[in-house]
Design a protein around this motif. Structure first.
Motif, PDB file in Angstrom:
ATOM      1  N   GLY A 203       0.780  -1.196   0.005  1.00 25.87           N
ATOM      2  CA  GLY A 203      -0.105  -0.011  -0.046  1.00 25.87           C
ATOM      3  C   GLY A 203       0.777   1.062  -0.038  1.00 25.87           C
ATOM      4  N   ALA A 204       2.075   1.225   0.366  1.00 24.27           N
ATOM      5  CA  ALA A 204       2.928   2.267   0.306  1.00 24.27           C
ATOM      6  C   ALA A 204       3.371   2.791  -1.183  1.00 24.27           C
ATOM      7  N   THR A 205       3.528   3.755  -1.488  1.00 26.31           N
ATOM      8  CA  THR A 205       3.966   4.224  -2.919  1.00 26.31           C
ATOM      9  C   THR A 205       5.386   3.760  -2.940  1.00 26.31           C
ATOM     10  N   VAL A 206       5.689   3.219  -4.300  1.00 30.16           N
ATOM     11  CA  VAL A 206       7.031   2.892  -4.597  1.00 30.16           C
ATOM     12  C   VAL A 206       7.184   3.521  -5.844  1.00 30.16           C
ATOM     13  N   HIS A 207       8.393   4.016  -6.227  1.00 27.71           N
ATOM     14  CA  HIS A 207       8.505   4.734  -7.623  1.00 27.71           C
ATOM     15  C   HIS A 207       9.248   3.883  -8.589  1.00 27.71           C
ATOM     16  N   HIS A 208       8.661   2.637  -9.125  1.00 23.42           N
ATOM     17  CA  HIS A 208       8.961   1.551 -10.189  1.00 23.42           C
ATOM     18  C   HIS A 208       8.304   1.505 -11.201  1.00 23.42           C
ATOM     19  N   GLY A 209       7.289   2.189 -11.484  1.00 24.27           N
ATOM     20  CA  GLY A 209       6.413   2.160 -12.704  1.00 24.27           C
ATOM     21  C   GLY A 209       7.259   2.422 -14.106  1.00 24.27           C
ATOM     22  N   THR A 210       6.865   1.648 -15.017  1.00 18.66           N
ATOM     23  CA  THR A 210       7.800   1.796 -16.282  1.00 18.66           C
ATOM     24  C   THR A 210       6.744   2.091 -17.264  1.00 18.66           C
ATOM     25  N   VAL A 211       7.398   2.636 -18.480  1.00 20.33           N
ATOM     26  CA  VAL A 211       6.933   2.439 -19.928  1.00 20.33           C
ATOM     27  C   VAL A 211       7.879   1.693 -20.605  1.00 20.33           C
ATOM     28  N   GLU A 212       7.361   0.514 -21.533  1.00 20.76           N
ATOM     29  CA  GLU A 212       8.002  -0.202 -22.185  1.00 20.76           C
ATOM     30  C   GLU A 212       7.485  -0.162 -23.670  1.00 20.76           C
ATOM     31  N   ARG A 213       8.497  -0.126 -24.526  1.00 25.38           N
ATOM     32  CA  ARG A 213       8.137  -0.145 -26.015  1.00 25.38           C
ATOM     33  C   ARG A 213       8.635  -1.818 -26.384  1.00 25.38           C
ATOM     34  N   LEU A 214       7.518  -2.245 -26.987  1.00 21.56           N
ATOM     35  CA  LEU A 214       7.752  -3.640 -27.625  1.00 21.56           C
ATOM     36  C   LEU A 214       7.593  -3.168 -29.194  1.00 21.56           C
ATOM     37  N   SER A 215       8.734  -3.667 -30.116  1.00 18.15           N
ATOM     38  CA  SER A 215       8.461  -3.628 -31.475  1.00 18.15           C
ATOM     39  C   SER A 215       8.298  -5.139 -32.039  1.00 18.15           C
ATOM     40  N   LEU A 216       7.303  -4.885 -33.019  1.00 19.42           N
ATOM     41  CA  LEU A 216       6.551  -6.197 -33.553  1.00 19.42           C
ATOM     42  C   LEU A 216       6.738  -5.972 -34.990  1.00 19.42           C
ATOM     43  N   ALA A 217       7.148  -7.368 -35.553  1.00 18.54           N
ATOM     44  CA  ALA A 217       7.025  -7.583 -37.012  1.00 18.54           C
ATOM     45  C   ALA A 217       5.542  -7.984 -37.260  1.00 18.54           C
ATOM     46  N   VAL A 218       4.784  -7.419 -38.068  1.00 23.80           N
ATOM     47  CA  VAL A 218       3.219  -7.721 -38.353  1.00 23.80           C
ATOM     48  C   VAL A 218       3.152  -8.303 -39.785  1.00 23.80           C
ATOM     49  N   SER A 219       2.095  -9.248 -39.889  1.00 25.05           N
ATOM     50  CA  SER A 219       1.483  -9.804 -41.189  1.00 25.05           C
ATOM     51  C   SER A 219       0.097 -10.153 -40.946  1.00 25.05           C
ATOM     52  N   ASP A 220      -0.429 -10.383 -41.968  1.00 25.12           N
ATOM     53  CA  ASP A 220      -2.070 -10.514 -41.988  1.00 25.12           C
ATOM     54  C   ASP A 220      -2.372 -11.910 -41.387  1.00 25.12           C
ATOM     55  N   ASP A 221      -1.611 -12.926 -41.715  1.00 25.97           N
ATOM     56  CA  ASP A 221      -1.998 -13.993 -41.424  1.00 25.97           C
ATOM     57  C   ASP A 221      -1.240 -14.889 -40.566  1.00 25.97           C
ATOM     58  N   ARG A 222      -0.068 -14.364 -39.993  1.00 24.56           N
ATOM     59  CA  ARG A 222       0.708 -15.313 -38.783  1.00 24.56           C
ATOM     60  C   ARG A 222       0.659 -13.951 -37.556  1.00 24.56           C
ATOM     61  N   PRO A 223       0.672 -14.572 -36.182  1.00 22.88           N
ATOM     62  CA  PRO A 223       0.646 -13.683 -35.172  1.00 22.88           C
ATOM     63  C   PRO A 223       1.947 -12.815 -35.161  1.00 22.88           C
TER      64      PRO A 223
END
Length: 370
Positions: A203-223
């Protein structure tokens, strides 16, 4: 890397608009030059599907029709099951601009194709890529309390609502909100994480929150394929909360210039991380754009068509518009129910030509501000 950076920069403005279901429009810019948003709210539809899930969190606009997805429709993720326990919701509903609702996905935690520590509890982290892949965050619990919260994952669904992939680890720890930069065959996901040391703090405040960037290769037919991941922001306050489960960095909005705005809920401010799509270093919490004033625990973020930053408050049910220069220029009350008025009602929002779609947790509805 120079070619990648140049390509991202050249496509950034068009991709960020397309990801939000927008195109450039001089007429629209003229309409929004005086005020970021309208002041009239209209009920679109209930967000409660047949299984009774409640507590709508994430909001995303479908950019292109494919499979069961219809261009211009709104997807909404539900955080609570019919029991109203937080972190147990398993459904994404699809709502047309005219209010027709259908269940796009009902996810079975026992039938996931990969790891998702803790199971399924769909958070505000929700995006739809132009290829038809839907990515939603899971921050699950077993009993609705932070004591049972687990790291969760990102769930990747196809255009028929079937989970085809999970993304766990790689910095994902309590994915709370998300935005995307969509180039079609390549996409960056920007994700806030709120469980880094939070549970142990009791319940105490800690300062460890993050912002993560995830880079993806994308196609129409495969995840999509995860290419790399990078912490681009850290040091955000986070703490558990009985009413909200956890409070930490929430809303994200990406400008055409590559500035990522972050709703620092604990700090009651909006910060900015520069060069978010191409930076390979941690910017910490970035620099403060605006704080306090009309802000009251900002959660969801979006950019208005005139470039102003729209934040919805958890503390009082208001939407606040702020210029990129940090001037708070407009406040609109979206929900004044409860005690204190409007508290805990607002989470996700998304901007289209029609106005600003937002969910109201107090009424379990999708509404349109215009």
């Amino acid at each position: 890397m120079g070619r990648v950076h140049a390509r991202r920069g050249a496509l950034l403005a068009a991709a960020s608009l397309a990801a939000a279901g927008l195109t450039a429009s001089p007429a629209l810019a003229a309409q929004t030059s005086a005020h970021a948003v309208g002041t009239t709210s209209t009920l679109v539809a209930s967000t409660v599907p047949a299984n009774g899930d409640v507590n709508p969190y994430g909001v995303a606009i479908v950019p292109r029709s494919t499979g069961d997805l219809h261009q211009g429709d709104v997807l909404v993720s539900n955080f609570n099951a019919v029991s109203n326990l937080q972190g147990t919701g398993t459904t994404i509903v699809q709502i047309s601009p005219k209010g027709k609702r259908s269940t796009f996905a009902q996810i079975d935690p026992a039938k996931l194709p990969g790891a998702c520590p803790g199971g399924v509890g769909l958070s505000t982290a929700l995006v739809v890529l132009r290829s038809g892949w839907v990515v939603v965050g899971s921050l699950p619990t077993t009993d609705g309390t932070s004591a049972t919260a687990k790291a969760g994952c990102l769930l990747v669904l196809d255009n028929h609502g079937k989970v085809r992939e999970t993304i766990a680890g790689h910095g994902i720890n309590g994915p709370w909100d998300m935005t995307a930069l969509d180039h079609g065959d390549f996409a960056d996901l920007f994700v806030t994480n709120v469980l880094n040391g939070t549970l142990a703090a009791g319940g105490a405040t800690v300062h460890h929150g993050t912002v993560e960037r995830l880079s993806l290769a994308v196609s129409d037919d495969r995840p999509p394929v995860l290419l790399n991941h990078q912490v681009i922001g850290s040091g955000f306050g986070e703490h558990t909360d009985p009413a909200a489960l956890v409070v930490g960095p929430t809303g994200l909005a990406l400008s055409d210039e590559g500035t990522l705005y972050v709703a620092d809920s604990v700090g009651n401010r909006i910060t900015a991380i520069p060069n978010a799509p191409w930076r390979y270093s941690d910017a910490g919490t970035g620099h403060t754009v605006t704080s306090n004033g009309a802000l009251s625990t900002p959660l969801g973020l979006a950019l208005a068509c005139n470039g102003d930053i729209l934040a919805v408050n958890a503390g009082n049910g208001n939407l606040v518009a702020t210029t990129p220069g940090g001037h708070q220029v407009q406040t609109v009350t979206l929900d004044s129910s409860g005690n204190p008025p409007g508290a805990g009602a607002l989470f996700g929002l998304a901007v289209t030509h029609a106005g600003v779609y937002y969910v109201d947790d107090a009424t379990n509805t999708l509404d349109l501000l215009h």
